[in-house]
Design a protein around this motif. Sequence first.
Motif, short mmCIF file in Angstrom:
data_model
loop_
_atom_site.label_atom_id
_atom_site.label_comp_id
_atom_site.label_asym_id
_atom_site.label_seq_id
_atom_site.Cartn_x
_atom_site.Cartn_y
_atom_site.Cartn_z
N ASP A 111 0.84 -1.19 0.00
CA ASP A 111 0.00 0.00 0.00
C ASP A 111 0.88 1.24 0.00
O ASP A 111 1.89 1.30 0.68
CB ASP A 111 -0.90 0.02 1.24
N ALA A 112 0.48 2.22 -0.80
CA ALA A 112 1.24 3.47 -0.88
C ALA A 112 0.32 4.65 -0.63
O ALA A 112 -0.87 4.61 -0.94
CB ALA A 112 1.88 3.60 -2.26
N THR A 113 0.89 5.68 -0.06
CA THR A 113 0.18 6.92 0.23
C THR A 113 0.78 8.03 -0.64
O THR A 113 2.00 8.11 -0.78
CB THR A 113 0.33 7.28 1.71
N THR A 114 -0.07 8.86 -1.19
CA THR A 114 0.40 9.97 -2.01
C THR A 114 0.74 11.15 -1.11
O THR A 114 -0.07 11.59 -0.30
CB THR A 114 -0.66 10.38 -3.04
N THR B 126 2.67 3.23 2.87
CA THR B 126 1.72 3.63 3.90
C THR B 126 2.25 3.25 5.28
O THR B 126 2.72 2.14 5.49
CB THR B 126 0.36 2.96 3.65
N GLY B 127 2.22 4.21 6.17
CA GLY B 127 2.68 3.98 7.53
C GLY B 127 4.18 4.14 7.71
O GLY B 127 4.70 3.97 8.80
N ASN B 128 4.89 4.48 6.64
CA ASN B 128 6.34 4.64 6.72
C ASN B 128 6.77 5.82 5.85
O ASN B 128 7.33 5.63 4.77
CB ASN B 128 7.05 3.35 6.28
N ARG B 129 6.50 7.01 6.32
CA ARG B 129 6.77 8.22 5.53
C ARG B 129 8.25 8.33 5.17
O ARG B 129 8.60 8.85 4.12
CB ARG B 129 6.34 9.46 6.31
N THR B 130 9.14 7.84 6.02
CA THR B 130 10.56 7.92 5.73
C THR B 130 11.03 6.75 4.85
O THR B 130 12.21 6.67 4.52
CB THR B 130 11.39 7.93 7.03
#
Length: 118
Positions: free
Chosen positions: A20-23, A66-70
């Motif tokens: 899963d990826a977050t924009t 997702t859940g790992n911005r770094t």
Amino acid sequence: MRKVLTVLAMLMAQPLAAQDATTAPGGTLRVLDKITGRTHDLELRNGETGTVGLLAVTMMECRFPTGNRTGDAFALLSIVYNNEPDPVFRGWMIASAPALNALDHQRYDVWALRCSSE
């Protein structure tokens, strides 16, 4: 033993679940001018274009796990050289594997560093 091997083979043949990826709202790219040896960091928002010399770089989207911005950054870029009508690069660059899908240019290197938090 044969059943165990059959089950293992079936499990290994299954496609892996996509991550899963977050924009993010934007990201940071690094541009190297191979002639001068200078690097420039471009902080761009999605849809924004920055220039370095004769290179115009547009960040269309930046994603992170997702859940790992770094975590690893994935940047969708369009790069135009000297106002040419066709981009010299259009696609995804991955921060952890810049050579996987790299800009092939005699003067410039571009790679994704990270996605921005705001």
